[in-house]
Design an enzyme around this catalytic site. Structure first.
Site, mmCIF file in Angstrom:
data_model
loop_
_atom_site.group_PDB
_atom_site.id
_atom_site.type_symbol
_atom_site.label_atom_id
_atom_site.label_comp_id
_atom_site.label_asym_id
_atom_site.label_seq_id
_atom_site.Cartn_x
_atom_site.Cartn_y
_atom_site.Cartn_z
ATOM 1 N N GLU A 48 44.073 -31.313 25.855
ATOM 2 C CA GLU A 48 43.505 -32.403 26.180
ATOM 3 C C GLU A 48 44.501 -32.947 25.951
ATOM 4 O O GLU A 48 44.533 -33.738 24.362
ATOM 5 C CB GLU A 48 41.507 -32.888 25.696
ATOM 6 C CG GLU A 48 40.868 -31.773 26.339
ATOM 7 C CD GLU A 48 39.863 -31.857 25.759
ATOM 8 O OE1 GLU A 48 38.860 -32.179 26.492
ATOM 9 O OE2 GLU A 48 39.736 -31.745 24.319
ATOM 10 N N ASP A 94 41.898 -24.609 26.050
ATOM 11 C CA ASP A 94 42.288 -26.408 26.578
ATOM 12 C C ASP A 94 43.921 -27.105 25.881
ATOM 13 O O ASP A 94 43.590 -26.775 24.720
ATOM 14 C CB ASP A 94 41.552 -27.133 25.596
ATOM 15 C CG ASP A 94 39.328 -27.058 26.309
ATOM 16 O OD1 ASP A 94 39.471 -26.448 27.354
ATOM 17 O OD2 ASP A 94 38.891 -27.298 25.335
ATOM 18 N N GLU A 130 37.336 -20.439 26.966
ATOM 19 C CA GLU A 130 38.249 -21.781 27.259
ATOM 20 C C GLU A 130 38.798 -21.921 26.307
ATOM 21 O O GLU A 130 38.723 -21.789 25.780
ATOM 22 C CB GLU A 130 37.169 -22.697 27.391
ATOM 23 C CG GLU A 130 37.643 -24.275 28.249
ATOM 24 C CD GLU A 130 36.744 -25.260 27.857
ATOM 25 O OE1 GLU A 130 37.145 -26.579 27.658
ATOM 26 O OE2 GLU A 130 35.333 -25.307 28.222
#
Length: 290
Positions: free
Chosen positions: A101, A99, A97
């Site tokens: 954010e 990310d 993953e």
């Protein structure tokens, strides 16, 4: 046609083979949940969080290597407690993953951008930075470039983080699991703003994130393809893609200078420097190339 022109045409053909690229949401993505929290205004998608639900969308296909970009205008005003995420992820407990954010804040306080990398289900590689602009006033592009040498997080084409392939140091690198592309907005007031001290003020909702400029230029993996097939198709065994080229195997000198500037002026947290969480420095931090 001159030989130089022939070479240029062939080079461009090599670059374009197998890439998937578009700018329309419904050609690449679909809502994942809370369909009534989506609104469409021309080429702009708006996704809202209220005290009933957040919302999210996902790509219709999965990909292995390439570049994904979305232009986002983040929640204006008091966004404390909210998180807007843009990320790539594979499936399963040993997933990979990448990310972005975006952690909301009280009015007048800057957004924080948290990046993280999971490899074989293991994350805890957070970095946080503030931005050199107000991400709520206009659209800005956020990109993830992924090839067999590195993962690069970019903001308006400026690199803000690099995760390098350190397999030569015995560390696994995400290179064999197709990944979907996702975005979501949700309430995370137990941790998102000042460690959870500032809660979401629902009187200021709904909280709306706006999206446009959807682009996926990557190697698409059919759902029925085996890992070996995907490796052949997307890993350079059958075709050469632009992201396999030497110019994107590592940052250019200019990009390296940009990343140094970001780290010097905007990085506010790096897991590599957090001795309380990691009394023993993580191995990849000892061999960081950028």
């Amino acid at each position: 046609m001159s030989m130089a022109s022939v070479f240029l045409v062939l080079s461009l053909a090599t670059v374009m083979v197998g890439s998937v690229s578009s700018s329309k949401f419904d050609e690449l993505f679909q809502p994942s949940w809370a369909l009534d929290h989506f609104t469409y205004e021309g080429e702009t998608l708006k996704m809202k969080l209220d005290n009933y639900s957040g919302a999210g969308f996902s790509s219709k296909s999965k990909y292995m290597f390439g570049k994904v970009t979305i232009q986002i205008k983040l929640v204006e005003g008091d966004s404390a407690g909210t998180v807007t995420a843009f990320y790539m992820s594979s499936d399963g407990p040993n997933h990979n993953e990448f990310d972005f954010e975006f952690l909301g804040n009280t009015s007048g306080e800057p957004y924080l951008v948290q990046t993280n990398v999971y490899v074989n289900g293991v994350g805890n590689r957070e970095q946080r930075l503030n931005l050199w602009f107000d991400p709520t006033k206009d659209f800005h592009s956020y990109s993830i470039l992924w090839n067999q040498r590195q993962v690069v997080f970019l903001v308006d084409e400026t690199p803000v983080r690099v995760h390098s392939n350190l397999e030569d140091k015995g560390l696994p690198f995400p290179k064999d699991q197709p990944m979907g592309v996702y975005s979501s907005i949700w309430n995370a007031d137990d941790w998102a703003t000042q460690g959870g001290l500032v809660k979401t003020d629902w009187a200021h909702g709904p909280f709306v994130a706006s999206y446009t400029g959807f682009d996926i230029d990557a190697c698409e993996c059919p759902p029925t393809a085996s890992p070996a097939d995907n490796a052949r198709r997307c890993g350079g065994g059958e075709k050469r893609y632009w992201w396999d080229g030497p110019t994107v195997a590592e940052l250019s000198l200019h990009q390296s200078h940009q990343l140094l500037w970001v780290r010097a002026n905007h990085l506010v947290y790096d897991y590599c420097s957090d001795s309380a969480r990691f009394p023993v420095t993580p191995v990849e931090c000892l061999h960081r190339r950028h």
